[in-house]
Structure formats: C-alpha cells, structure tokens
Design a protein around this motif. Structure first.
Motif, PDB file in Angstrom:
ATOM      1  N   GLY A  97       1.261  -2.548  -3.844  1.00 42.71           N
ATOM      2  CA  GLY A  97       0.328  -2.356  -2.743  1.00 42.71           C
ATOM      3  C   GLY A  97       0.790  -1.306  -1.751  1.00 42.71           C
ATOM      4  O   GLY A  97       0.640  -1.480  -0.550  1.00 42.71           O
ATOM      5  N   SER A  98       1.332  -0.191  -2.260  1.00 41.41           N
ATOM      6  CA  SER A  98       1.846   0.872  -1.395  1.00 41.41           C
ATOM      7  C   SER A  98       1.194   2.206  -1.725  1.00 41.41           C
ATOM      8  O   SER A  98       1.055   2.571  -2.904  1.00 41.41           O
ATOM      9  CB  SER A  98       3.366   1.000  -1.543  1.00 41.41           C
ATOM     10  N   ALA A  99       0.843   2.958  -0.673  1.00 36.43           N
ATOM     11  CA  ALA A  99       0.242   4.282  -0.843  1.00 36.43           C
ATOM     12  C   ALA A  99       1.268   5.398  -0.657  1.00 36.43           C
ATOM     13  O   ALA A  99       0.898   6.545  -0.427  1.00 36.43           O
ATOM     14  CB  ALA A  99      -0.912   4.461   0.144  1.00 36.43           C
ATOM     15  N   GLY A 120      -1.521  -3.189  -5.829  1.00 36.89           N
ATOM     16  CA  GLY A 120      -0.910  -4.431  -5.403  1.00 36.89           C
ATOM     17  C   GLY A 120      -1.298  -5.631  -6.240  1.00 36.89           C
ATOM     18  O   GLY A 120      -1.928  -5.511  -7.302  1.00 36.89           O
ATOM     19  N   GLY A 121      -0.947  -6.803  -5.733  1.00 35.54           N
ATOM     20  CA  GLY A 121      -1.107  -8.038  -6.483  1.00 35.54           C
ATOM     21  C   GLY A 121      -2.227  -8.934  -6.015  1.00 35.54           C
ATOM     22  O   GLY A 121      -2.331 -10.078  -6.476  1.00 35.54           O
ATOM     23  N   PHE A 122      -3.083  -8.457  -5.099  1.00 35.49           N
ATOM     24  CA  PHE A 122      -4.195  -9.279  -4.628  1.00 35.49           C
ATOM     25  C   PHE A 122      -5.346  -9.247  -5.629  1.00 35.49           C
ATOM     26  O   PHE A 122      -6.434  -8.738  -5.361  1.00 35.49           O
ATOM     27  CB  PHE A 122      -4.681  -8.797  -3.258  1.00 35.49           C
ATOM     28  N   ALA A 123      -5.106  -9.792  -6.799  1.00 35.04           N
ATOM     29  CA  ALA A 123      -6.115  -9.906  -7.845  1.00 35.04           C
ATOM     30  C   ALA A 123      -5.888 -11.221  -8.565  1.00 35.04           C
ATOM     31  O   ALA A 123      -4.752 -11.702  -8.667  1.00 35.04           O
ATOM     32  CB  ALA A 123      -6.033  -8.741  -8.832  1.00 35.04           C
ATOM     33  N   ARG A 124      -6.952 -11.806  -9.077  1.00 36.59           N
ATOM     34  CA  ARG A 124      -6.818 -13.111  -9.733  1.00 36.59           C
ATOM     35  C   ARG A 124      -5.886 -13.029 -10.930  1.00 36.59           C
ATOM     36  O   ARG A 124      -5.116 -13.949 -11.206  1.00 36.59           O
ATOM     37  CB  ARG A 124      -8.191 -13.622 -10.131  1.00 36.59           C
ATOM     38  N   HIS A 125      -5.933 -11.931 -11.656  1.00 38.45           N
ATOM     39  CA  HIS A 125      -5.033 -11.719 -12.795  1.00 38.45           C
ATOM     40  C   HIS A 125      -4.386 -10.348 -12.636  1.00 38.45           C
ATOM     41  O   HIS A 125      -5.072  -9.355 -12.387  1.00 38.45           O
ATOM     42  CB  HIS A 125      -5.789 -11.777 -14.127  1.00 38.45           C
ATOM     43  N   THR A 126      -3.068 -10.302 -12.811  1.00 39.37           N
ATOM     44  CA  THR A 126      -2.379  -9.030 -12.671  1.00 39.37           C
ATOM     45  C   THR A 126      -1.237  -8.960 -13.676  1.00 39.37           C
ATOM     46  O   THR A 126      -0.586  -9.975 -13.964  1.00 39.37           O
ATOM     47  CB  THR A 126      -1.852  -8.827 -11.238  1.00 39.37           C
ATOM     48  N   ALA A 127      -1.024  -7.781 -14.240  1.00 37.14           N
ATOM     49  CA  ALA A 127       0.070  -7.570 -15.183  1.00 37.14           C
ATOM     50  C   ALA A 127       1.277  -7.032 -14.421  1.00 37.14           C
ATOM     51  O   ALA A 127       1.172  -6.023 -13.722  1.00 37.14           O
ATOM     52  CB  ALA A 127      -0.350  -6.596 -16.281  1.00 37.14           C
ATOM     53  N   LEU A 128       2.408  -7.714 -14.554  1.00 41.10           N
ATOM     54  CA  LEU A 128       3.599  -7.347 -13.795  1.00 41.10           C
ATOM     55  C   LEU A 128       4.816  -7.283 -14.717  1.00 41.10           C
ATOM     56  O   LEU A 128       4.954  -8.109 -15.631  1.00 41.10           O
ATOM     57  CB  LEU A 128       3.872  -8.376 -12.694  1.00 41.10           C
ATOM     58  N   PRO A 129       5.727  -6.323 -14.480  1.00 40.90           N
ATOM     59  CA  PRO A 129       6.967  -6.280 -15.257  1.00 40.90           C
ATOM     60  C   PRO A 129       7.729  -7.597 -15.097  1.00 40.90           C
ATOM     61  O   PRO A 129       7.816  -8.149 -13.996  1.00 40.90           O
ATOM     62  CB  PRO A 129       7.730  -5.113 -14.625  1.00 40.90           C
ATOM     63  N   THR A 130       8.297  -8.094 -16.163  1.00 40.54           N
ATOM     64  CA  THR A 130       8.975  -9.389 -16.095  1.00 40.54           C
ATOM     65  C   THR A 130      10.190  -9.359 -15.175  1.00 40.54           C
ATOM     66  O   THR A 130      10.583 -10.400 -14.654  1.00 40.54           O
ATOM     67  CB  THR A 130       9.403  -9.850 -17.494  1.00 40.54           C
ATOM     68  N   GLY A 145       2.569   4.158   8.513  1.00 32.43           N
ATOM     69  CA  GLY A 145       3.496   5.249   8.758  1.00 32.43           C
ATOM     70  C   GLY A 145       3.022   6.499   8.047  1.00 32.43           C
ATOM     71  O   GLY A 145       1.887   6.956   8.228  1.00 32.43           O
ATOM     72  N   GLU A 146       3.876   7.038   7.178  1.00 30.03           N
ATOM     73  CA  GLU A 146       3.536   8.262   6.451  1.00 30.03           C
ATOM     74  C   GLU A 146       2.914   7.973   5.086  1.00 30.03           C
ATOM     75  O   GLU A 146       2.630   8.907   4.325  1.00 30.03           O
ATOM     76  CB  GLU A 146       4.785   9.125   6.300  1.00 30.03           C
ATOM     77  N   SER A 147       2.714   6.704   4.769  1.00 31.55           N
ATOM     78  CA  SER A 147       2.039   6.333   3.518  1.00 31.55           C
ATOM     79  C   SER A 147       0.539   6.280   3.787  1.00 31.55           C
ATOM     80  O   SER A 147       0.034   5.321   4.368  1.00 31.55           O
ATOM     81  CB  SER A 147       2.543   4.976   3.019  1.00 31.55           C
ATOM     82  N   ILE A 148      -0.157   7.326   3.378  1.00 30.25           N
ATOM     83  CA  ILE A 148      -1.571   7.499   3.726  1.00 30.25           C
ATOM     84  C   ILE A 148      -2.438   7.194   2.514  1.00 30.25           C
ATOM     85  O   ILE A 148      -2.196   7.695   1.406  1.00 30.25           O
ATOM     86  CB  ILE A 148      -1.822   8.935   4.217  1.00 30.25           C
ATOM     87  N   LEU A 149      -3.457   6.390   2.731  1.00 32.04           N
ATOM     88  CA  LEU A 149      -4.374   5.997   1.668  1.00 32.04           C
ATOM     89  C   LEU A 149      -5.193   7.206   1.215  1.00 32.04           C
ATOM     90  O   LEU A 149      -5.894   7.827   2.004  1.00 32.04           O
ATOM     91  CB  LEU A 149      -5.287   4.881   2.180  1.00 32.04           C
ATOM     92  N   ARG A 150      -5.104   7.507  -0.084  1.00 29.95           N
ATOM     93  CA  ARG A 150      -5.845   8.654  -0.621  1.00 29.95           C
ATOM     94  C   ARG A 150      -6.750   8.272  -1.788  1.00 29.95           C
ATOM     95  O   ARG A 150      -7.455   9.137  -2.327  1.00 29.95           O
ATOM     96  CB  ARG A 150      -4.857   9.748  -1.058  1.00 29.95           C
TER      97      ARG A 150
END
Length: 346
Positions: free
Chosen positions: A120-122, A130-140, A57-62
């Motif tokens: 994973g949003s632009a 986004g979360g497509f990584a083997r290790h990712t830090a995320l808010p609990t 949509g209007e979320s454009i990869l930059r």
C-alpha cells in the motif's frame, strides 16, 4: 465456494478525496505466494494521507492503488513451491520487502535498505498494491502464523504494535526509567503498552484529545498531560521520550520534556522538508535524538506477547466497520477525538 468465484472486494484510492470500494479480479499467486483471505485491516495514518491528500511525504499517488498494510487473515491457497503455512492457517502480515538498490545500511537493520517497498505504498511506480482486499496473494516470507489462542481481531494490531515496539527498542533499556509519550494515538498508546511490558518505572502520555489519553491509561500509562500544558510537560524530565505525534509541536514538547542527557526517539513521521526544532535546547541538554522507521521483525515478538497477554492492546481498537462502509471507516479514523485504531472487516 472457491476464492476465484467469490467477490474480491477492495478499498482503492484513485486520488485525493477519491476512495472507492471496488471488485477486483481474483488474485493469481506466483509459486512462492499464498492466497490470504483477509479478515481485518487496520487503517493507518498513511492510508488516511493517501485518501485526503493523495500523498504521504514524497510518495505521491500516480495511479489507483489498493490501500492497507495492517492485515490479518487465513491462508486459502498454499504456495505452490511448498513454502509457507498450510491452508487454513491464521496469519499476520509483515508488509515489507527488503530493497536491493545500491546504498549502505547496517546489515541487521533491513528496514533501512534502499529501495525497500511496503504494501500500500506509492513510493515507486508502479505502486506497491496493498492488502485491503478480501483475497490477496502475498509472498510466504511475509506471513507469520498466529500463536495458539490469539484471535485474528487482536492480531490486527500486530503491525502497528511492531512499529511502536521498534521505537521502544531504539530507546535502549527502559527498565526502571521514566518515559514520556508525545501523541497518544494508536502508535503512542501501543508505545505506552510496550514501555509497560519493558519495565519502565513511570509512563506519562501527552495528547490534545481526551479519548487517546484515556486509552493510554488503559494500556499502560501512569498519568497523562494535556498537550497545551507546557509547564507540566517541562516538569516531567523523562529519561526516554517516544515522539509519536509526527508534528513539529510534538517534537518541541519531546525536547522540552526530556531530562538532561535523555533520549528522544522520533517515531512519528514529520512532513517532508525543513522543520523548525528546538535544536539549541537539545544541544545544551545533550539529548540523543534517534529516528525510528517502521520495524525489523518485531512483529514476531509482538504476536507472542499478544498471545501470552504481556502486551495490552485491546482498548486501542475502538471501531470496526464492514468493507462496504469503508468511507465511513476512514472518516471515523481521521477524527482522533472519537476513535483510536479503526478496523475494516473483510
């Protein structure tokens, strides 16, 4: 071996048609973040759009962006502030962060808050990685421990199932009603499963491809219709229609297939800008047309339903690829004639 010394393999999109498997630095969590070692990630339609066209949509990869918001895994490092689950806990992820931008919205519907971000949003710059990584830090606050007995692979369907369940909730009480699902891809199939769990009397699924129609039957639909059979769709006269195809032809089928006085829930996201629609027919039928955007906290209900077996999702996941084969996974996911939900194994 500590996560900081392990390869942090990730799936990164750099532009339209430019998908790469890269090694990223190990994540450094903030005090309220846990490190999650990701087990599985489900490829969503938005991931495919970023890969194929560089935009949703209007979320454009930059800038380069790690894709993925349908992720599950195990907590490797607990949050330093003591919040959230302990090390070793299997978790699903609620990928939204409620926005704080000015604007009015119902307090009980934080999914509509202006400025809300999603993994994973632009939509914003810098992008929300986004979360497509083997290790990712995320808010609990994003982490949902899995109920006992629920495996990570089955839980990988929790996020899209929550989207489908939110659409069913937007329809109101569906018990004893005739339901029509337009578009039987992963979200449509999961909507059929949610309708079955909610007590719909009859569920009819519509699609152009045979595989999604077969999957819909396996998870809850009573019968199917090929999308080209306009007369058969018109004859359904459904009390509730879940439109999950995300295109104008599907929306037209939804309006035609709804009974007079029926409800059409628009789950599939149509392209940005004006769209042709059968508005006059919607008026003369006195249809309720309702939007459905992501979900609130239905993921908690979904996890419980997956654990107790009341929500059937197994057939929806048709393929599983190792992260190193990410491009093949995306190509497969883009072809609805051969795949349902495609999982990436990290």
């Amino acid at each position: 071996m500590p996560y900081t010394t392990q390869p942090n393999t990730a799936i990164v999109v750099h532009g339209a048609g430019d998908l790469r498997v890269e090694e990223l630095p190990a994540p450094t969590p903030r005090a309220d973040e846990a490190v999650v070692t990701v087990a599985f990630g489900g490829i969503c339609g938005s991931d495919l759009h970023y890969w194929r066209s560089g935009a949703v949509g209007e979320s454009i990869l930059r800038e380069p962006m790690v894709l993925g918001h349908e992720v599950v895994g195990n907590v490797t490092v607990a949050a330093a502030d003591g919040s959230g689950p302990a090390v070793g806990t299997a978790v699903a992820v609620h990928p939204a962060t409620t926005g704080t931008a000015p604007g009015r919205y119902p307090a009980n519907r934080p999914n509509l808050a202006p400025g809300t971000t999603y993994l994973g949003s632009a939509a914003l710059l810098p992008h929300t990685q986004g979360g497509f990584a083997r290790h990712t830090a995320l808010p609990t606050r994003m982490l949902r421990p899995l109920p006992a007995g629920l495996c990570l692979r089955d839980a990988a369907l929790a996020e899209p199932a929550a989207v489908a369940l939110h659409g069913v909730h937007r329809a109101g009480d569906v018990a004893g009603k005739r339901a029509l699902v337009i578009g039987a891809g992963p979200i449509g199939a999961l909507a059929a499963a949610a309708l079955r769990r909610a007590g719909a009397a009859e569920i009819v699924a519509v699609d152009l491809q045979e595989l999604p129609l077969r999957i819909a039957l396996e998870v809850g639909a009573d019968r199917t219709i090929h999308a080209a059979d306009v007369a058969a769709i018109d004859a359904v006269e459904a009390d509730v229609v879940i439109e999950s195809s995300g295109n104008r032809h599907g929306l037209a089928s939804a309006v035609r297939g709804a009974a007079r006085g029926g409800t059409v829930v628009m789950v599939g996201l149509l392209p940005t800008g004006p769209q042709p629609a059968l508005v006059s027919l919607a008026i003369t039928k006195e249809l309720d047309l309702r939007g459905s955007f992501r979900f609130v906290d239905e993921i908690t209900e979904v996890l419980a339903a997956l654990a107790d077996g009341s929500l059937a999702v197994g057939p929806v996941a048709t393929h599983e690829f190792a992260v190193d084969d990410a491009l093949e996974a995306f190509v497969t996911a883009a072809d609805s004639s051969v795949s349902g939900k495609v999982l990436v194994r990290f």
